[in-house]
Design an enzyme around this catalytic site. Structure first.
Site, mmCIF file in Angstrom:
data_model
loop_
_atom_site.group_PDB
_atom_site.id
_atom_site.type_symbol
_atom_site.label_atom_id
_atom_site.label_comp_id
_atom_site.label_asym_id
_atom_site.label_seq_id
_atom_site.Cartn_x
_atom_site.Cartn_y
_atom_site.Cartn_z
ATOM 1 N N TRP A 100 15.560 -0.865 -27.119
ATOM 2 C CA TRP A 100 14.006 -1.925 -27.452
ATOM 3 C C TRP A 100 14.449 -2.297 -29.545
ATOM 4 O O TRP A 100 14.384 -3.321 -29.064
ATOM 5 C CB TRP A 100 13.413 -0.302 -27.349
ATOM 6 C CG TRP A 100 13.141 -0.167 -26.195
ATOM 7 C CD1 TRP A 100 13.351 0.771 -25.399
ATOM 8 C CD2 TRP A 100 12.890 -1.183 -24.602
ATOM 9 N NE1 TRP A 100 12.947 1.304 -24.208
ATOM 10 C CE2 TRP A 100 12.686 -0.348 -23.504
ATOM 11 C CE3 TRP A 100 12.474 -3.096 -25.228
ATOM 12 C CZ2 TRP A 100 12.639 -0.557 -22.842
ATOM 13 C CZ3 TRP A 100 12.007 -3.245 -23.986
ATOM 14 C CH2 TRP A 100 12.405 -2.700 -22.420
ATOM 15 N N ASP A 167 7.442 0.888 -33.587
ATOM 16 C CA ASP A 167 7.402 0.549 -32.293
ATOM 17 C C ASP A 167 7.228 1.666 -31.653
ATOM 18 O O ASP A 167 8.184 3.047 -32.247
ATOM 19 C CB ASP A 167 8.519 -0.015 -31.597
ATOM 20 C CG ASP A 167 8.301 -0.221 -29.849
ATOM 21 O OD1 ASP A 167 7.914 0.374 -30.071
ATOM 22 O OD2 ASP A 167 8.857 -1.336 -29.645
ATOM 23 N N LYS A 191 3.187 3.541 -21.937
ATOM 24 C CA LYS A 191 4.049 4.591 -21.451
ATOM 25 C C LYS A 191 2.520 5.981 -21.760
ATOM 26 O O LYS A 191 3.179 7.210 -21.238
ATOM 27 C CB LYS A 191 4.708 5.061 -22.426
ATOM 28 C CG LYS A 191 5.947 2.985 -22.602
ATOM 29 C CD LYS A 191 7.692 3.479 -22.217
ATOM 30 C CE LYS A 191 7.614 2.350 -22.156
ATOM 31 N NZ LYS A 191 8.009 1.286 -21.848
#
Ligand SMILES: *Cc1c(COP(=O)(O)O)cnc(C)c1O
Length: 354
Positions: A100, A167, A191
Site C-alpha cells: 500500500w 494511511d 476494514k
C-alpha cells in the site's frame, strides 16, 4: 450459522450494525422511507453526516483542535493521489512498509519529488524500519500505520517538522495514539468502520492551501471541506453504516476500551503461533500488528487438513495474501475474543492430530 469472519477487507462489522443498517434500508427511523431513497440534502441525512463526522473526531480525540472529517469516495487508493495533489509542492518523504505504501509512492511521483526515507522491502516487508533520518525541507511525510498484507504495524511514528500523513485504513479506531501528531489521517471504511464505498479523511485545516497548482474540484480537499463533505452526493448508505459502527464503538467505551480487547485477541493468537511448532509467524515480533496476524505452516503438507478443519469450525477468510502466502487472521474491532479462540482451538487441534 454465522461464521467467524477473519477476512482482511471488506470484513466483519458488529452484528447490531448489520441489523440496524438492514432495518434502515427498509424503513429509516420510522419515516416511511428507506435511508437509500431520501435526499442527501434532507434534514435527516444531514444529521447522519454530522453525527458521523462528530463521532470520528470525538473518538480520535481531535475535537476543537482544528481538524475536520470528510467522508469521500474512491477508496483509500484515491487518497494516495489526492494527498499529493493537495500538498506536494516540491518534495515529499515516504516510508515504504509494503504494497500500500508503494502504491502511494507511485501516485505521489506524478506531482513532485519523492524521497523514500526508509523501506523494509529487503525482507519482503516483514518489519518496520527504525532509526532512519528524515531530510529537511519536505512538504510532508507519508506513512502506513498498519500493513494489512504483511501484518506489521508502526508502534512509534516518526517525529517530523512538517505535516505527517497516515494511511490508517486497517487500524483506525483500534488503538490509542496521539492523533494530533498527524496532519491527515485517511482510511477506507471497509476494514474497521463500515461497508466499502466511503473513505474517512481527517484533515488539519491549516496544512492546506500551500500548493500553486490548480486542483480539480472533486480532488480538492478545500472544496469538500467548504461543503461539509456534501459537494456532491455522498455514499449515503456507507456513511450511515459507518456512523452506526462509530456509535457502537462509543457505547463500548471508545478507542481505549476496544484497544484493550484488541490486545487480548492479538496475545491469544500470537502465543499460539509462537508455542505451536506447526506454525511460524511472518512479521518481526516487535512490529506485529494487532489487526492482521500473518503466519505460515512449518509443514506445507498439512495445508489441506488445516483448511478443512478451519472450514468445519466455521472459520472464514484466513488465507494469506499471495505476496506472503500462508495465513492471515484479520481481527478488526468487531471480532470477538471467542472467534479468535475458535481459530486458536483449530490450530492446537491440528498439533494434537499431526
Ligand atoms: C485496503 C487498503 C487500502 C486500499 O483501500 P481501497 O479503499 O480499496 O482503495 C489502502 N491502504 C491500506 C493500508 C489498506 O489496507
Amino acid at each position: 450459522m454465522k461464521k467467524h469472519n477473519f477476512s482482511a477487507g471488506p470484513c466483519i462489522l458488529p452484528q447490531e450494525v448489520f441489523n440496524e443498517a438492514s432495518q434502515a434500508i427498509l424503513d429509516f427511523d420510522n419515516s416511511g422511507l428507506s435511508i437509500i431513497e431520501i435526499s442527501h440534502r434532507s434534514k435527516a441525512f444531514i444529521a447522519v453526516m454530522e453525527e458521523a463526522q462528530n463521532l470520528a473526531l470525538e473518538l480520535l480525540g481531535l475535537e476543537g483542535k482544528g481538524y475536520k472529517a470528510l467522508f469521500l469516495q474512491g477508496g483509500a487508493s484515491t487518497q494516495f493521489l489526492m494527498a499529493a495533489y493537495n500538498l506536494l509542492q516540491s518534495k515529499a518523504g515516504y516510508i515504504n512498509t509494503g504494497s500500500w505504501s508503494a502504491k502511494a509512492i507511485k501516485e505521489a511521483k506524478l506531482f513532485g519529488d519523492v524521497v523514500e526515507i526508509a523501506s523494509s522491502k529487503d525482507a519482503n516487508f516483514n518489519y518496520i524500519p527504525k532509526g532512519y533520518e528524515i531530510p529537511s525541507g519536505l512538504d510532508y511525510v507519508h506513512c502506513t500505520s498498519n500493513n494489512t498484507i504483511f501484518g506489521t504495524q508502526i508502534k512509534e511514528f516518526p517525529k517530523v517538522d512538517c505535516p505527517l500523513i497516515c494511511d490508517m485504513s486497517s487500524d483506525i479506531f483500534s488503538r490509542e495514539l496521539d492523533f494530533s501528531q498527524f496532519g491527515i489521517i485517511y482510511a477506507g471504511a471497509q476494514k474497521n468502520m463500515g461497508p466499502a464505498g466511503t473513505t474517512l479523511v481527517v484533515i488539519k485545516e491549516d496544512i492546506l492551501g500551500k500548493v500553486d497548482r490548480q486542483i480539480p474540484s472533486m480532488l480538492d480537499y478545500q472544496v469538500h471541506l467548504g461543503k461539509d463533505s456534501m459537494f456532491n452526493t455522498p455514499p449515503v448508505f456507507a456513511v450511515y453504516t459507518s456512523m452506526l459502527t462509530l456509535k457502537w464503538l462509543k457505547k463500548l467505551g471508545g478507542v481505549a476500551a476496544i484497544a484493550e480487547q484488541n490486545e487480548k485477541k492479538a496475545k491469544l493468537i500470537y502465543s499460539e503461533i509462537d508455542l505451536n511448532p506447526l506454525f511460524k509467524g511472518f512479521a518481526a515480533k516487535e512490529d506485529r500488528s494487532t489487526m492482521n496476524a500473518t503466519f505460515t505452516l512449518t509443514d506445507e503438507s498439512l495445508k489441506e487438513t488445516f483448511d478443512t478443519m478451519c472450514a468445519e469450525a466455521g472459520i472464514n477468510g484466513v488465507n494469506g495474501h499471495r505476496s506472503v502466502g500462508g495465513y492471515r487472521a484479520s481481527m478488526y474491532n468487531a471480532m470477538t475474543l471467542e472467534s479468535v479462540a475458535a481459530l486458536v482451538d483449530v490450530m492446537s487441534d491440528l498439533e494434537r492430530k499431526a
